[in-house]
Write an enzyme that holds these catalytic residues in place. Structure first.
Site, PDB file in Angstrom:
ATOM      1  CB  SER A  20      -0.795  -0.030   1.355  1.00  0.00           C
ATOM      2  OG  SER A  20      -1.862  -0.807   1.230  1.00  0.00           O
ATOM      3  CG  ASP A  71     -16.809   1.258   6.012  1.00  0.00           C
ATOM      4  OD1 ASP A  71     -16.440   2.396   5.167  1.00  0.00           O
ATOM      5  OD2 ASP A  71     -17.316   0.305   5.868  1.00  0.00           O
ATOM      6  CB  ILE A  99      -9.314   5.527   1.364  1.00  0.00           C
ATOM      7  CG1 ILE A  99      -8.532   5.229   2.656  1.00  0.00           C
ATOM      8  CG2 ILE A  99     -10.520   5.157   1.030  1.00  0.00           C
ATOM      9  CD1 ILE A  99      -9.477   5.369   3.682  1.00  0.00           C
ATOM     10  CE1 TYR A 154      -7.072   4.882 -11.711  1.00  0.00           C
ATOM     11  CE2 TYR A 154      -7.982   7.204 -12.062  1.00  0.00           C
ATOM     12  CZ  TYR A 154      -7.032   6.252 -11.348  1.00  0.00           C
ATOM     13  OH  TYR A 154      -6.971   6.497  -9.748  1.00  0.00           O
ATOM     14  CE  LYS A 185      -7.646   8.158  -7.152  1.00  0.00           C
ATOM     15  NZ  LYS A 185      -7.466   8.110  -5.701  1.00  0.00           N
TER      16      LYS A 185
HETATM   17  P1  NAP Z   1      -4.139  -0.326  -1.570  1.00  0.00           P
HETATM   18  O1  NAP Z   1      -3.043  -0.470  -1.102  1.00  0.00           O
HETATM   19  O2  NAP Z   1      -5.406  -1.143  -1.989  1.00  0.00           O
HETATM   20  O3  NAP Z   1      -4.977   0.892  -0.473  1.00  0.00           O
HETATM   21  C1  NAP Z   1      -6.324   1.346  -0.812  1.00  0.00           C
HETATM   22  C2  NAP Z   1      -6.939   1.409   0.542  1.00  0.00           C
HETATM   23  O4  NAP Z   1      -8.282   2.050   0.497  1.00  0.00           O
HETATM   24  C3  NAP Z   1      -7.093  -0.039   1.314  1.00  0.00           C
HETATM   25  O5  NAP Z   1      -6.470   0.292   2.598  1.00  0.00           O
HETATM   26  C4  NAP Z   1      -8.534  -0.237   1.306  1.00  0.00           C
HETATM   27  O6  NAP Z   1      -8.608  -0.964   2.604  1.00  0.00           O
HETATM   28  C5  NAP Z   1      -9.112   1.280   1.569  1.00  0.00           C
HETATM   29  N1  NAP Z   1     -10.507   1.389   1.452  1.00  0.00           N
HETATM   30  C6  NAP Z   1     -11.148   1.080   0.613  1.00  0.00           C
HETATM   31  N2  NAP Z   1     -12.441   1.283   1.031  1.00  0.00           N
HETATM   32  C7  NAP Z   1     -12.463   1.691   2.152  1.00  0.00           C
HETATM   33  C8  NAP Z   1     -13.498   2.141   3.205  1.00  0.00           C
HETATM   34  N3  NAP Z   1     -14.689   2.089   2.900  1.00  0.00           N
HETATM   35  N4  NAP Z   1     -13.143   2.624   4.429  1.00  0.00           N
HETATM   36  C9  NAP Z   1     -11.725   2.492   4.490  1.00  0.00           C
HETATM   37  N5  NAP Z   1     -10.661   1.990   3.881  1.00  0.00           N
HETATM   38  C10 NAP Z   1     -11.043   1.399   2.555  1.00  0.00           C
HETATM   39  O7  NAP Z   1      -3.922   0.409  -2.870  1.00  0.00           O
HETATM   40  P2  NAP Z   1      -3.042   1.944  -3.209  1.00  0.00           P
HETATM   41  O8  NAP Z   1      -2.568   1.735  -4.630  1.00  0.00           O
HETATM   42  O9  NAP Z   1      -1.975   2.026  -2.032  1.00  0.00           O
HETATM   43  O10 NAP Z   1      -4.181   3.061  -2.877  1.00  0.00           O
HETATM   44  C11 NAP Z   1      -3.870   4.100  -2.010  1.00  0.00           C
HETATM   45  C12 NAP Z   1      -4.487   5.418  -2.833  1.00  0.00           C
HETATM   46  O11 NAP Z   1      -3.414   5.846  -3.822  1.00  0.00           O
HETATM   47  C13 NAP Z   1      -5.792   5.301  -3.430  1.00  0.00           C
HETATM   48  O12 NAP Z   1      -6.405   6.543  -3.354  1.00  0.00           O
HETATM   49  C14 NAP Z   1      -5.182   4.969  -4.961  1.00  0.00           C
HETATM   50  O13 NAP Z   1      -6.224   5.666  -5.791  1.00  0.00           O
HETATM   51  C15 NAP Z   1      -4.274   6.036  -4.946  1.00  0.00           C
HETATM   52  N6  NAP Z   1      -3.319   5.900  -6.218  1.00  0.00           N
HETATM   53  C16 NAP Z   1      -2.697   4.865  -6.250  1.00  0.00           C
HETATM   54  C17 NAP Z   1      -1.913   4.642  -7.498  1.00  0.00           C
HETATM   55  C18 NAP Z   1      -1.377   3.336  -7.990  1.00  0.00           C
HETATM   56  O14 NAP Z   1      -0.826   3.128  -9.102  1.00  0.00           O
HETATM   57  N7  NAP Z   1      -1.291   2.364  -6.965  1.00  0.00           N
HETATM   58  C19 NAP Z   1      -1.608   5.734  -8.407  1.00  0.00           C
HETATM   59  C20 NAP Z   1      -2.030   7.092  -7.760  1.00  0.00           C
HETATM   60  C21 NAP Z   1      -2.811   7.237  -6.589  1.00  0.00           C
HETATM   61  P3  NAP Z   1      -9.039  -2.529   2.506  1.00  0.00           P
HETATM   62  O15 NAP Z   1      -7.862  -3.310   1.614  1.00  0.00           O
HETATM   63  O16 NAP Z   1      -9.310  -3.010   3.710  1.00  0.00           O
HETATM   64  O17 NAP Z   1     -10.550  -2.621   1.654  1.00  0.00           O
END
Ligand code: NAP
Length: 264
Positions: free
Chosen positions: A20, A65, A93, A160, A167
């Site tokens: 994450s 949540d 998130i 996406y 976003k």
């Molecule tokens: P990740 O590890 O899957 O993190 C997403 C998190 O959101 C998880 O901890 C998930 O919890 C949580 N979540 C979803 N629904 C929720 C709710 N109702 N209440 C509380 N928590 C909730 O993936 P990540 O890539 O690190 O994503 C983190 C952020 O970075 C996101 O906003 C994503 O769009 C952004 N981002 C990611 C990338 C990329 O390429 N990875 C690029 C740019 C921006 P659970 O697992 O417990 O459901």
């Protein structure tokens, strides 16, 4: 070297596992001397996040949540009871139905659109409202709220889809929140991270091709390292970022400047 976040307390929402972006941010914050509090979405994730908190040497893990106002209220009440004064909140998130990340955007359902907006964009507003009263006084440095966004907010990134629209709303929310909370010296910014392989990212169809394409096209000719995103978050959370609010800070190996480039 002095630690940039010594004496500061940060609440970090969105650590699901070691991949994450929030995990990398928690690591960097702890390295820089912050006291870190994590959250988990439900009992299903409790044990995992508690174990991750122990590995990171985070202070504690609490339930939240973000779609449930009652849970946000309970989280704020718990932190207030503990006498916690927050200096930083990281909102990392997002969620959308897998089918909405696989079929043409025009076929997005009303329910799928609303869900993506609720979890991925509105939740920042709800988190900011719940935690702003816990932030340090304005003459004590105020606070810093940081969220994570992606280039799909302003450019079409194949597959996406509904998340790109969420976003865009999230980035607009950053601007309106920074205006509202600026008088309390609470800064609100987003980091627009380059593509990183995480659990959420795996939900996007052909994500590996997206990573490959970005590495070939970006000025730095490589993908984004989560540690780079985390170090940018340290800057925004620290006193070094005290004049920065309402910003979208790109940490994406330069990908956001590109229009067209030949890739080998
Ligand atoms: P990740 O590890 O899957 O993190 C997403 C998190 O959101 C998880 O901890 C998930 O919890 C949580 N979540 C979803 N629904 C929720 C709710 N109702 N209440 C509380 N928590 C909730 O993936 P990540 O890539 O690190 O994503 C983190 C952020 O970075 C996101 O906003 C994503 O769009 C952004 N981002 C990611 C990338 C990329 O390429 N990875 C690029 C740019 C921006 P659970 O697992 O417990 O459901």
């Amino acid at each position: 070297m002095p630690q940039l976040l010594a004496g500061k307390t940060a609440l970090i929402l969105g650590v699901a596992n070691r991949w994450s972006l929030a995990y990398a941010i928690a690591q960097a914050f702890i390295r820089e001397g912050a006291k870190v509090i994590l959250t988990y979405q439900s009992d299903r994730q409790k044990l995992t996040v508690e174990e991750l908190a122990a590995d990171l040497k985070a202070h504690q893990a609490l339930p939240c949540d973000v779609t449930q106002d009652s849970q946000l209220d309970a989280l704020a009440a718990e932190l207030k009871n503990q006498g916690t004064i927050l200096n930083c909140v990281v909102h990392s998130i997002a969620f959308a139905n897998r089918e909405d990340l696989a079929r043409p955007f025009v076929e997005t359902s009303r329910a799928g659109f609303a869900l993506a907006q609720d979890v991925s964009a509105y939740s920042l507003v709800a988190v900011a409202r719940a935690t702003a009263p816990l932030m340090a006084a304005k003459d004590q440095g105020g606070g810093s709220i940081i969220t994570l966004t992606y280039l799909g907010s302003t450019r079409v990134i194949e597959n996406y889809n509904v998340m790109g629209v969420a976003k865009a709303a999230l980035e607009a929310a950053v601007r309106y929140l920074s205006y509202d909370l600026g008088a309390s010296n609470i800064r609100v910014n987003a980091i627009s991270a380059g593509a990183v392989k995480t659990a959420s990212a795996r939900g996007i169809r052909d994500f590996s091709k997206m990573l490959e394409g970005a590495a070939g096209m970006a000025p730095l000719k490589r993908n984004t390292d989560p540690a780079e995103v985390a170090d940018a978050a340290v800057f925004l959370a620290s006193d070094l970022g005290r004049g920065v609010t309402g910003n979208i800070l790109y940490v994406d190996a330069g990908m956001q400047i590109m229009g067209f480039a030949r890739t080998e």
